[in-house]
Enzyme design. Structure first.
Site, short mmCIF file in Angstrom:
data_model
loop_
_atom_site.label_atom_id
_atom_site.label_comp_id
_atom_site.label_asym_id
_atom_site.label_seq_id
_atom_site.Cartn_x
_atom_site.Cartn_y
_atom_site.Cartn_z
CB ALA A 138 39.04 35.70 44.01
CB ALA A 139 39.80 39.72 48.38
N GLY A 140 39.84 41.04 45.58
CA GLY A 140 39.71 42.21 44.73
C GLY A 140 38.76 41.99 43.57
CG ASP A 141 39.67 39.11 40.67
OD1 ASP A 141 40.10 40.17 40.17
OD2 ASP A 141 40.31 38.05 40.70
#
Length: 308
Positions: free
Chosen positions: A252-255
């Site tokens: 979820a880093a990109g999210d």
């Protein structure tokens, strides 16, 4: 006082099955892992929750199965303050699931079973046009049917709503999709696949962004993990380094980055300032395990000093 961001997310809602593993397996290998947990996820839902925790008013379009996971996921989104009226619950399809091994250093890989997510149709978008019309920013990803992505982008552009496409998982896209996209936000692997059609071809950030520009997007931005972010400017390419933090889990880093970018733009930050804000959000997200449990609240982001 900053204006309250009004965000619409059209995307996937999954239950993540996360398992700790000493290493990511290679083809044909069995790895003995550790404990596993079930965690709410899905790129769309992750971005919706992240934006809500950052103080935005968030509306989500999606599909769930009429099963225990579906009920849990819907209740969780509602508890996060997200407007779930446009979410359909379907009897005939199971809720989406993702299987995620995570190493001790935070690396992961993800296999998604889309389930009900693939039943989100352009008709759902048409029914909710008024909700999109009143948004500051529309966010879409690629864990739902591409015709629905196109319908959402088309509706947003019709009403002059800023569109952000997170092209994950990466796939071939039509020229029309690119032209409807104000900001595209791939990681390096996704960017190489979209810009050159081959992840084995080593391209610099400048080359990837130039390739995405040629495809017709408004602005291209490249997330680079520990190397920070490269983004298109009026004069060329700008870079923002990653914050120095102890990485626990990159899920979820990109999210979280995409949500931070959307909220920053909706709050009328300049594009470079919105990118810097998003970098801080994603840095905090990787310091905790899990997808949605790791997403930071606005107070934490505002108090966080990014060590470069």
């Amino acid at each position: 006082m900053k204006p309250k961001a009004n965000i619409v997310v059209v995307g996937s809602i999954n239950m993540d099955m996360v398992i700790q593993t000493p290493k990511l397996p290679v083809i044909g290998e069995t790895v003995l892992g550790g404990n596993y947990t079930t965690v709410p996820g899905g790129k769309g839902a992750n971005q919706a929750v992240a934006a809500s925790r950052l103080g935005a008013h968030v509306v989500m379009f999606g599909c769930l199965g009429q099963d225990p996971f579906g009920r849990q996921l819907l209740e969780h989104l509602q508890m996060e303050g997200i407007v779930t009226d446009p979410i359909s619950v379907l009897e005939e399809y199971p809720s989406g699931m993702a299987f995620i091994p995570v190493t001790d250093t935070g690396d992961n890989c993800i296999v998604v079973s889309p389930g009900a997510n693939m039943q989100l149709t352009p008709a759902h978008i048409a029914q909710g046009e008024d909700l999109i019309k009143n948004a500051d920013v529309l966010m879409v990803q690629l864990e739902i049917p591409i015709e629905t992505v196109k319908a959402a982008l088309t509706t947003a552009k019709k009403h002059n709503v800023v569109t952000i496409l997170n092209p994950a998982p990466a796939k071939a896209l039509s020229a029309e999709i690119y032209e409807l996209t104000d900001i595209i936000t791939p990681n390096e692997t996704e960017g190489m696949l979209l810009a050159a059609g081959d992840v084995r071809q080593a391209l610099s950030p400048e080359q990837i962004i130039a390739g995405l520009q040629r495809l017709g997007v408004g602005k291209a931005l490249l997330t680079r993990g520990g190397d920070g972010v490269a983004y298109q400017t009026e004069d060329g390419i700008g870079f923002v380094p990653a914050c120095k933090v102890e990485v626990v889990d990159t899920t979820a880093a990109g999210d979280s980055f995409n949500a931070g970018l959307a909220v920053g733009l909706a709050e009328k930050l300049s594009f470079p300032d919105a990118v810097r804000f998003a970098v801080k959000v994603s840095a905090l997200a990787v310091t905790k395990p899990g997808a949605q449990p790791s997403l930071p609240f606005r107070k934490d982001v505002d108090e966080f000093t990014c060590i470069l």
